[in-house]
Design a protein around this motif. Structure first.
Motif, PDB file in Angstrom:
ATOM      1  N   LEU A  20       0.825  -1.197   0.000  1.00 20.57           N
ATOM      2  CA  LEU A  20       0.000   0.000   0.000  1.00 20.57           C
ATOM      3  C   LEU A  20       0.867   1.259   0.000  1.00 20.57           C
ATOM      4  O   LEU A  20       0.507   2.267  -0.613  1.00 20.57           O
ATOM      5  N   ALA A  21       1.996   1.207   0.673  1.00 22.41           N
ATOM      6  CA  ALA A  21       2.909   2.351   0.685  1.00 22.41           C
ATOM      7  C   ALA A  21       3.439   2.636  -0.722  1.00 22.41           C
ATOM      8  O   ALA A  21       3.544   3.800  -1.132  1.00 22.41           O
ATOM      9  N   GLY A  24       0.671   4.118  -2.668  1.00 25.41           N
ATOM     10  CA  GLY A  24       0.482   5.480  -2.179  1.00 25.41           C
ATOM     11  C   GLY A  24       1.517   6.439  -2.746  1.00 25.41           C
ATOM     12  O   GLY A  24       1.208   7.591  -3.065  1.00 25.41           O
ATOM     13  N   SER A 156      -8.375  -0.056   0.301  1.00 27.12           N
ATOM     14  CA  SER A 156      -7.145   0.526  -0.247  1.00 27.12           C
ATOM     15  C   SER A 156      -7.449   1.770  -1.077  1.00 27.12           C
ATOM     16  O   SER A 156      -6.701   2.751  -1.039  1.00 27.12           O
ATOM     17  N   THR A 159      -7.881   4.684   1.176  1.00 28.75           N
ATOM     18  CA  THR A 159      -6.587   5.189   1.626  1.00 28.75           C
ATOM     19  C   THR A 159      -5.909   6.008   0.532  1.00 28.75           C
ATOM     20  O   THR A 159      -5.292   7.044   0.808  1.00 28.75           O
ATOM     21  N   LEU A 160      -6.034   5.561  -0.707  1.00 35.38           N
ATOM     22  CA  LEU A 160      -5.426   6.301  -1.817  1.00 35.38           C
ATOM     23  C   LEU A 160      -6.076   7.670  -1.999  1.00 35.38           C
ATOM     24  O   LEU A 160      -5.399   8.631  -2.372  1.00 35.38           O
ATOM     25  N   CYS A 163      -4.330   9.721   0.271  1.00 29.26           N
ATOM     26  CA  CYS A 163      -2.993  10.011  -0.271  1.00 29.26           C
ATOM     27  C   CYS A 163      -3.056  11.164  -1.272  1.00 29.26           C
ATOM     28  O   CYS A 163      -2.228  12.088  -1.239  1.00 29.26           O
ATOM     29  N   SER A 195      -2.864   3.588   7.148  1.00 30.65           N
ATOM     30  CA  SER A 195      -3.087   4.678   6.206  1.00 30.65           C
ATOM     31  C   SER A 195      -2.091   5.815   6.387  1.00 30.65           C
ATOM     32  O   SER A 195      -1.829   6.574   5.456  1.00 30.65           O
ATOM     33  N   PRO A 198       1.360   5.376   3.978  1.00 27.34           N
ATOM     34  CA  PRO A 198       1.169   5.711   2.552  1.00 27.34           C
ATOM     35  C   PRO A 198       0.859   7.184   2.328  1.00 27.34           C
ATOM     36  O   PRO A 198       1.327   7.786   1.356  1.00 27.34           O
TER      37      PRO A 198
END
Length: 583
Positions: A20-21, A24, A156, A159-160, A163, A195, A198
């Motif tokens: 995920l990082a 991100g 995900s 979370t993006l 980001c 979260s 990222p």
């Protein structure tokens, strides 16, 4: 299973932080690039409007242009938006929050393109809006697009979106830490390690790209100032009270205008916004555009008390007209403007009465910026981080914390106002309710919670096939009827029945009907592989079922089933069961 499928399943589990990082980081690059393009577009648009002045210098224009530009710009934006369908007109931070609250962070690129062009035209024509709101929308949409293209789990994608929002704020103000906190506090409304990392990487990339194009300077030219005396602290408390009242009035007024004009044609609303800004700008041109030049002037003590008051009042009415009538722009920039003017006025008066104990009014203007932003957005930590990064002065945080917290309490507790974004959503009929359980379930993808020990078969099955299925010891049997999964039964029940069948002194049948053998069966719902546990719970409640199978469409009319999740397994994620101590 393909490599991409395995990555998608990994991103749905708890050990997906590294993957995920990396995604991100990529989303931060896209979001930063989109914001840079937007800034270049808006500044080039201003140059096209009036090539003889610097970008943003509306004060140098003759009164005819100051009147005409917002009117023409508002009309053009309104006519363009009127020709679009209703859902395509939705732009800005409010649109991002709506998609996060009701659509798992899925943002359309078509809305982002609309935001790019009408937001740029609004700024270029001098409307009283900021570029940060459109920037957040563009950053969030580009990050969401990346997640959708990769078919990542919905947790995900959410979370993006955070980001992309962080990278947008970071690129706009050159404040990477404030971008992170803004994304967590305003967009995500939660702080979690999964979260946080990222979003940090995305914010860093937004700042890096911005500095490569526009240099290392922050958005404002902030002088080096210090707190003169601790005797000023009660005065900063008073500043928090005053700005908190002013922010509450701004939120209530903007919401009232939105509610009153909600059903008006868009072109009329945008045109009226332009007329309001144009008429105000004849006498006070500082209200036009993002107003960073006026903020810098107040930070350097270039404005007198009367001009500060006029700028504050004029910006208030101009921004209420624009934001209340859905002009596509942000309110963060205007909040900075009004906060700087309000803080400068309070500092100016303090210097008149207590010159030996009061700091210069630019110091109060800087604190006022953060205080107003915090009160309007209900984001105290993001405002303080912005104050720290914009000033590079740790000494300003002490009075800033005092003023910011008091202003937030005034807005939320005394006047019972929500943030400007949630207030406008409510005025448009979108009730946003914060539910801790819902927030938790949104963080977990069904791919990380499903039971993959499942066999899928039609209700009629040959005994030879039963033997092959039981050889793999599946926990669940998903039963299909007319090629559609309809029931879920335990693999143990099928194994138990086969043992009983073999013990009977009668010939063995050639096949079985899985819906007629003695077993406990559960009706099932269908959920997509990208779903979160919140969506699973919604499906179970909607269909009145106790289990769901997880699928993904791999080809037209072809589904691949990945696993199942039961209500009992779902409840295990949010219910507490004490550990029994052995006697």
């Amino acid at each position: 299973m393909s490599f991409i499928d395995s990555l998608r399943l990994r991103l749905g589990s708890v050990d997906s932080l590294l993957l995920l990082a990396l995604v991100g980081l990529a989303s931060g690059i896209l979001a930063g690039a989109s914001n840079i393009l937007f800034r270049l577009f808006t500044e080039s648009g201003i140059v096209l409007w009036h090539p003889k002045t610097e970008a943003g210098d509306f004060e140098g224009l003759p009164w005819e242009l100051r009147l005409g530009m917002p009117i023409i710009g508002g009309l053009l934006v309104g006519v363009f938006l009127q020709k679009l369908s209703k859902h395509r007109r939705s732009v800005g931070v409010g649109h991002v929050l709506e998609r996060m609250a009701f659509h798992q962070g899925y943002l359309s690129l078509k809305n982002a393109f609309v935001q790019f062009f009408v937001g740029g035209l609004s700024l270029a024509s001098g409307m009283s809006v900021g570029r940060e709101g459109p920037g957040v929308h563009l950053g969030a949409a580009s990050a969401s697009w990346l997640g959708q293209k990769l078919k990542l789990p919905n947790n995900s994608i959410r979370t993006l979106v955070g980001c992309g929002s962080a990278a947008a704020i970071s690129a706009s103000f050159n404040t990477p830490l404030a971008g992170v906190i803004f994304a967590m506090e305003v967009i995500m409304m939660e702080y979690t390690i999964s979260s946080f990392i990222p979003i940090i990487l995305a914010s860093v990339m937004g700042a890096v790209l911005s500095r490569m194009v526009f240099g290392h300077a922050v958005a404002f030219d902030v002088p080096s100032l210090e707190l003169t005396s601790l005797w000023e602290m009660p005065y900063f408390l008073l500043m928090g009270v005053i700005i908190g009242c002013f922010a509450s009035l701004f939120i209530a007024s903007t919401t009232a205008v939105t509610r009153k004009t909600f059903h008006w044609p868009v072109w009329i609303k945008c045109s009226l916004s332009g007329v309001a800004v144009g008429l105000i700008a004849i006498g006070i041109p500082q209200v036009m555009g993002i107003g960073y030049d006026s903020v810098n002037a107040s930070l350097h003590g270039e404005y007198g008390l009367m001009l500060l008051v006029l700028c504050l009042v004029a910006k208030f009415f101009a921004t209420v007209a624009c934001s209340g009538m859905s002009m596509p722009g942000g309110v963060i920039g205007p909040s900075f403007f009004m906060g700087a003017m309000a803080g400068a006025i309070i500092g100016f008066i303090g210097n008149l009465f207590f010159p030996e104990h009061a700091s210069s009014y630019p110091f109060y203007a800087m604190v006022g910026m953060a205080t107003m932003m915090s009160a309007v957005l209900q984001a105290p930590l993001a405002a303080l981080m912005a104050l720290l990064e914009l000033t590079s002065n740790p000494g300003i945080i002490l009075p800033g914390m005092f003023s910011v917290v008091v202003a937030n309490l005034m807005v939320s507790q005394v006047f019972k106002q929500q943030s400007i974004f949630h207030s406008l959503m409510k005025a448009k009929g979108m009730e946003f309710k914060f539910n801790p359980l819902t927030q938790f379930l949104r963080r977990v993808a069904v791919a990380g919670a499903m039971d993959r020990s499942v066999a899928v078969h039609d209700r009629n099955i040959r005994l030879l096939d039963v033997a092959q299925i039981l050889e793999n010891q599946p926990r669940w049997i998903l039963i299909r009827e007319d090629n559609v999964p309809v029931y879920l039964m335990s693999g143990n029940d099928l194994a138990r029945f086969m043992v009983e069948l073999e013990s009977r002194e009668e010939p063995m049948p050639d096949s079985l009907d899985l819906l007629k053998i003695p077993a406990e069966r559960q009706n099932v719902s269908a959920v997509y592989l990208q779903a979160t546990l919140e969506e699973v719970l919604d499906s179970l409640e909607r269909d009145n079922t106790d289990a769901a199978y997880v699928f993904r469409t791999t080809a037209p009319l072809t589904e691949k089933i990945y696993g199942v999740v039961t209500r009992k397994r779902l409840e295990s994620y949010y219910t507490y069961k004490p550990i029994k101590k052995s006697s």
